[in-house]
Write a protein that holds these residues in place. Structure first.
Motif, PDB file in Angstrom:
ATOM      1  N   LEU A 258       0.151   7.786  11.148  1.00 42.92           N
ATOM      2  CA  LEU A 258      -0.347   7.079   9.835  1.00 42.92           C
ATOM      3  C   LEU A 258      -0.062   5.358   9.979  1.00 42.92           C
ATOM      4  O   LEU A 258       0.907   4.858   9.746  1.00 42.92           O
ATOM      5  N   ASP A 259      -1.123   4.937  10.516  1.00 40.54           N
ATOM      6  CA  ASP A 259      -1.122   3.495  10.633  1.00 40.54           C
ATOM      7  C   ASP A 259      -1.182   2.666   9.271  1.00 40.54           C
ATOM      8  O   ASP A 259      -2.121   3.092   8.623  1.00 40.54           O
ATOM      9  N   GLU A 260      -0.506   1.474   9.038  1.00 39.49           N
ATOM     10  CA  GLU A 260      -0.970   0.595   7.974  1.00 39.49           C
ATOM     11  C   GLU A 260      -0.388   1.466   6.752  1.00 39.49           C
ATOM     12  O   GLU A 260      -1.193   1.649   5.839  1.00 39.49           O
ATOM     13  N   ILE A 261       0.727   2.177   6.945  1.00 39.38           N
ATOM     14  CA  ILE A 261       1.362   2.943   5.907  1.00 39.38           C
ATOM     15  C   ILE A 261       1.632   2.440   4.482  1.00 39.38           C
ATOM     16  O   ILE A 261       1.493   3.102   3.648  1.00 39.38           O
ATOM     17  N   GLY A 262       2.066   1.164   4.666  1.00 42.99           N
ATOM     18  CA  GLY A 262       2.037   0.385   3.259  1.00 42.99           C
ATOM     19  C   GLY A 262       0.673   0.311   2.580  1.00 42.99           C
ATOM     20  O   GLY A 262       0.744  -0.328   1.476  1.00 42.99           O
ATOM     21  N   GLU A 263      -0.431   0.539   3.071  1.00 39.41           N
ATOM     22  CA  GLU A 263      -1.627   0.428   2.289  1.00 39.41           C
ATOM     23  C   GLU A 263      -1.936   1.867   1.520  1.00 39.41           C
ATOM     24  O   GLU A 263      -3.000   2.074   0.741  1.00 39.41           O
ATOM     25  N   VAL A 264      -0.909   2.901   1.355  1.00 38.69           N
ATOM     26  CA  VAL A 264      -1.238   4.084   0.859  1.00 38.69           C
ATOM     27  C   VAL A 264      -1.208   3.795  -0.821  1.00 38.69           C
ATOM     28  O   VAL A 264      -0.065   3.185  -1.178  1.00 38.69           O
ATOM     29  N   PRO A 265      -2.018   4.372  -1.665  1.00 40.33           N
ATOM     30  CA  PRO A 265      -1.609   4.033  -2.965  1.00 40.33           C
ATOM     31  C   PRO A 265      -0.384   4.675  -3.518  1.00 40.33           C
ATOM     32  O   PRO A 265       0.124   5.660  -2.967  1.00 40.33           O
ATOM     33  N   LEU A 266       0.237   3.826  -4.348  1.00 43.27           N
ATOM     34  CA  LEU A 266       1.399   4.086  -5.032  1.00 43.27           C
ATOM     35  C   LEU A 266       1.209   5.640  -5.558  1.00 43.27           C
ATOM     36  O   LEU A 266       2.282   6.466  -5.563  1.00 43.27           O
ATOM     37  N   ALA A 267       0.244   6.047  -6.010  1.00 41.48           N
ATOM     38  CA  ALA A 267       0.115   7.260  -6.809  1.00 41.48           C
ATOM     39  C   ALA A 267       0.051   8.399  -6.025  1.00 41.48           C
ATOM     40  O   ALA A 267       0.522   9.612  -6.271  1.00 41.48           O
ATOM     41  N   LEU A 268      -0.225   8.226  -4.566  1.00 38.79           N
ATOM     42  CA  LEU A 268      -0.432   9.153  -3.495  1.00 38.79           C
ATOM     43  C   LEU A 268       1.036   9.453  -2.816  1.00 38.79           C
ATOM     44  O   LEU A 268       1.214  10.326  -2.195  1.00 38.79           O
TER      45      LEU A 268
ATOM     46  N   ALA B  75       4.717   6.654  11.563  1.00 41.37           N
ATOM     47  CA  ALA B  75       3.946   5.660  10.494  1.00 41.37           C
ATOM     48  C   ALA B  75       4.103   4.470  11.251  1.00 41.37           C
ATOM     49  O   ALA B  75       5.283   4.105  11.813  1.00 41.37           O
ATOM     50  N   ALA B  76       3.463   3.595  10.869  1.00 41.57           N
ATOM     51  CA  ALA B  76       3.417   2.134  11.476  1.00 41.57           C
ATOM     52  C   ALA B  76       3.001   1.047  10.217  1.00 41.57           C
ATOM     53  O   ALA B  76       2.333   1.542   9.478  1.00 41.57           O
ATOM     54  N   THR B  77       3.527  -0.141  10.268  1.00 42.40           N
ATOM     55  CA  THR B  77       3.259  -1.110   9.335  1.00 42.40           C
ATOM     56  C   THR B  77       3.354  -2.245   9.988  1.00 42.40           C
ATOM     57  O   THR B  77       4.409  -2.507  10.797  1.00 42.40           O
ATOM     58  N   ASN B  78       2.899  -3.534   9.567  1.00 38.62           N
ATOM     59  CA  ASN B  78       3.031  -4.818   9.931  1.00 38.62           C
ATOM     60  C   ASN B  78       3.719  -5.550   8.577  1.00 38.62           C
ATOM     61  O   ASN B  78       4.000  -6.853   8.725  1.00 38.62           O
ATOM     62  N   ARG B  79       3.866  -4.998   7.650  1.00 41.31           N
ATOM     63  CA  ARG B  79       4.559  -5.423   6.387  1.00 41.31           C
ATOM     64  C   ARG B  79       5.906  -5.479   6.645  1.00 41.31           C
ATOM     65  O   ARG B  79       6.460  -4.606   7.252  1.00 41.31           O
ATOM     66  N   ASP B  80       6.552  -6.022   5.834  1.00 40.71           N
ATOM     67  CA  ASP B  80       8.021  -5.990   5.438  1.00 40.71           C
ATOM     68  C   ASP B  80       8.064  -4.931   4.251  1.00 40.71           C
ATOM     69  O   ASP B  80       8.182  -5.536   3.318  1.00 40.71           O
TER      70      ASP B  80
ATOM     71  N   CYS C 269      -4.790   3.936   7.468  1.00 42.08           N
ATOM     72  CA  CYS C 269      -4.828   4.295   5.983  1.00 42.08           C
ATOM     73  C   CYS C 269      -5.225   3.004   5.378  1.00 42.08           C
ATOM     74  O   CYS C 269      -5.866   3.022   4.342  1.00 42.08           O
ATOM     75  N   ALA C 270      -5.348   1.614   6.035  1.00 44.82           N
ATOM     76  CA  ALA C 270      -6.084   0.471   5.535  1.00 44.82           C
ATOM     77  C   ALA C 270      -7.560   0.620   5.443  1.00 44.82           C
ATOM     78  O   ALA C 270      -8.275  -0.251   4.613  1.00 44.82           O
ATOM     79  N   ALA C 271      -8.150   1.650   6.209  1.00 38.56           N
ATOM     80  CA  ALA C 271      -9.540   1.805   6.192  1.00 38.56           C
ATOM     81  C   ALA C 271     -10.347   2.865   5.137  1.00 38.56           C
ATOM     82  O   ALA C 271     -11.324   2.977   5.254  1.00 38.56           O
ATOM     83  N   ILE C 272      -9.134   3.617   4.503  1.00 40.60           N
ATOM     84  CA  ILE C 272      -9.726   4.680   3.716  1.00 40.60           C
ATOM     85  C   ILE C 272      -9.742   4.073   2.087  1.00 40.60           C
ATOM     86  O   ILE C 272      -8.736   3.425   1.596  1.00 40.60           O
ATOM     87  N   PRO C 273     -10.872   4.350   1.706  1.00 42.89           N
ATOM     88  CA  PRO C 273     -10.952   3.978   0.152  1.00 42.89           C
ATOM     89  C   PRO C 273      -9.628   4.669  -0.678  1.00 42.89           C
ATOM     90  O   PRO C 273      -9.582   6.027  -0.441  1.00 42.89           O
ATOM     91  N   SER C 274      -9.383   3.897  -1.775  1.00 39.84           N
ATOM     92  CA  SER C 274      -7.973   4.634  -2.475  1.00 39.84           C
ATOM     93  C   SER C 274      -8.547   6.110  -3.149  1.00 39.84           C
ATOM     94  O   SER C 274      -7.720   6.865  -3.016  1.00 39.84           O
ATOM     95  N   GLU C 275      -9.635   6.071  -3.594  1.00 37.84           N
ATOM     96  CA  GLU C 275     -10.154   7.364  -4.266  1.00 37.84           C
ATOM     97  C   GLU C 275     -10.233   8.529  -3.381  1.00 37.84           C
ATOM     98  O   GLU C 275     -10.449   9.895  -3.685  1.00 37.84           O
ATOM     99  N   LEU C 276     -10.316   8.368  -2.094  1.00 36.62           N
ATOM    100  CA  LEU C 276     -10.661   9.176  -0.980  1.00 36.62           C
ATOM    101  C   LEU C 276      -9.482   9.695  -0.201  1.00 36.62           C
ATOM    102  O   LEU C 276      -9.129  10.395   0.774  1.00 36.62           O
ATOM    103  N   PHE C 277      -8.225   8.852  -0.556  1.00 36.10           N
ATOM    104  CA  PHE C 277      -7.012   9.328   0.413  1.00 36.10           C
ATOM    105  C   PHE C 277      -6.405  10.685   0.149  1.00 36.10           C
ATOM    106  O   PHE C 277      -6.281  11.031   1.237  1.00 36.10           O
TER     107      PHE C 277
END
Length: 514
Positions: free
Chosen positions: A267-277, A307-312, A226-234
């Motif tokens: 879904l790796d880096e799930i914390g990077e999914v834009p809030l709107a999506l 899903a996976a994330t390295n965030r808290d 998810c961190a590699a996808i531009p927000s407008e293309l999610f």
């Protein structure tokens, strides 16, 4: 994955029979697109040449095309009862081969002449079926052809360069053995799983095990960073889009949810999914339905999400960066993968196995890692976790000139780790105190720092200084993240990442409630 099928059957009765066959429950994983209008049913007339089915093929995403009148590519229009010719069939097969998905052609032939069928097969058809076959026989034949196509598509989907994970995943540490036992128990259900852990600890590998040990193991495993996808293309990447959905969408495209149908979506880096999506993602997890961007119909998908994330995520959620309801939906089961530094028992075993793996892959003859090199590997802190270890061993195998991997084959930082004290160890008695201007306390340097190069000392000073600064801010604000971020002049997200790097939690700085 879902199988997309186009229908170009100009005989009205035969088209209705195909529809009835595909309407049964056994074809629930099939998405049907009809390439012609219903004019022939309403008025009995065959479509004009302006309704170009091939143009629909260029804009749609299909796996198979069912046709009874083959001349879609140039040439005059033919009546439904005219049998397709090998020359016409070859033109269509060549046109289909030029499309990205290379859809296969199934011809419904009005006759049962075996020689005519063989000629069409030689022209490139996937299959030729006698149009007079019974309804049950037609459904049976189509089901077998669709399953074969799905199996072939899965093979292409899961094909990837040879990965560096040696099989099977074995660990000598109690923490990993406990985790793997839990993974095996959780794998049998479709429950969403949230994997937590630092970068490089192997979260994707755990997700692969959840898939491999599950009833979905024969389905696809689709990994999305998810961190590699531009927000407008999610939205397009996850749910797909139809032709013309946005500027540049020249043809339809399948999303990752559709590709993962019948399997697992990671879904790796799930914390990077834009809030709107995040709201749309939550809806899909609840309803198991997706609507491609610009589409007018929903597709039912059968997908298990890991899903996976390295965030808290809890802190990030409280800061407003992640939806609370989505967090609870994804985190029905939370599994934390321990970092490599907390399971030193695994370092030597992983190093030996990766050394053998890369020696075979690179065509090198490399014996066991020698004792000094193993000691250095065990003493190193591995900030990059297993991913860093993999890269280090691959480099060592490639550069080794002796019969085994020696200390000299390791990077300098690792080779010195068994002879120098860990920078993270508590400081020894101080020998220098350099007072800072306007400071109540001096900067104190451990004695052994004087024997280290400036590069290491500088990194340690920055690390300890940042930690002391964060602790001071958190104490002064009572653990209020917003106040700390404003005082430091950084974003709350950056503050969370710095706190995680130093093992700091806001709860530890809050005073007692009154």
């Amino acid at each position: 994955m879902l199988v997309r099928v186009g229908i170009h059957v100009r005989d009205v009765g035969l088209r209705q029979r195909v529809r009835r066959a595909l309407a049964s429950e056994r074809f629930s994983s099939v998405v049907v697109t009809e390439l012609e209008s219903r004019a022939s049913e309403l008025g009995g007339a065959i479509e004009s040449e302006s309704a170009d089915p091939l143009e629909r093929l260029r804009s749609d995403s299909l796996d198979l095309l069912i046709a009874d009148a083959v001349p879609l590519v140039g040439g005059p229009s033919r009546a439904p009862e005219d049998a397709p010719t090998p020359a016409d069939t070859r033109k269509l097969v060549d046109a289909l081969a030029a499309l990205p998905e290379r859809p296969g052609l199934i011809v419904l032939h009005p006759g049962d002449d075996a020689r005519a069928h063989a000629a069409l097969l030689a022209a490139g058809c996937v299959a030729v079926l006698f149009a007079g076959i019974s309804d049950a026989g037609l459904a049976e034949a189509l089901a077998a052809l669709f399953e074969r196509r799905r199996t072939n598509s899965l093979g292409r989907l899961t094909a990837r360069p040879h990965r560096p994970e040696p099989e099977p995943m074995i660990s000598a540490s109690a923490a990993m053995q406990t985790l793997l036992t839990t993974v095996r128990r959780v794998a049998v259900a479709d429950t969403p799983v949230l994997l937590l852990g630092e970068t490089g600890v192997g979260k994707e590998r755990i997700a692969q095990l959840l898939h491999a040990w599950s009833p979905r193991s024969r389905g696809p495993f689709v990994a999305v960073n998810c961190a590699a996808i531009p927000s407008e293309l999610f939205e397009s990447e996850l749910f797909g889009h139809e032709r013309g959905a946005f500027t540049g969408a020249a043809r339809a495209r399948r999303g990752h949810f559709e590709l993962a149908h019948g399997g697992t979506l990671f879904l790796d880096e799930i914390g990077e999914v834009p809030l709107a999506l995040q709201a749309k993602l939550l809806r899909v997890l609840q309803d198991r339905r997706i609507r491609p961007l610009g589409g007018d119909r929903e597709l039912v998908v059968d997908v298990r999400v890991v899903a996976a994330t390295n965030r808290d995520l809890r802190n990030y959620m409280e800061a407003g960066g992640f939806r609370r309801d989505l967090y609870y939906r994804l985190g029905v089961v939370e599994l934390e993968v321990p970092p490599l530094r907390e399971r030193p028992q695994d370092v030597c075993e992983l190093a030996e196995r990766y050394a053998a793996h890369f020696a075979a892959r690179l065509g090198r003859v490399v014996g066991p890692i020698d004792a000094d090199a193993l000691a250095a590997l065990e003493s190193y802190a591995w900030p990059g976790n297993v991913r860093e270890l993999v890269n280090v061993i691959e480099r060592a195998v490639l550069l080794s000139l002796g019969p085994s991997i020696a200390l000299i084959d390791l990077p300098v930082a690792i080779a010195r780790s068994d002879r120098e004290p860990e920078l993270s160890e508590p400081p020894n008695p101080m020998v220098h105190a350099l007072p800072l201007r306007d400071a109540d306390t001096p900067v104190q340097l451990p004695h052994e720092w004087l024997d280290q190069p400036w590069k290491h000392v500088r990194e340690r000073l920055l690390f300890e200084g940042e930690r002391a600064y964060l602790i001071g801010l958190l104490r002064a604000s009572g653990g209020r993240i917003g106040a700390c971020a404003r005082q430091a002049g950084i974003a709350e997200r950056s503050l969370f990442e710095k706190m995680k790097r130093h093992g700091l939690r806001k709860e530890d700085f809050r005073g007692p409630r009154r």
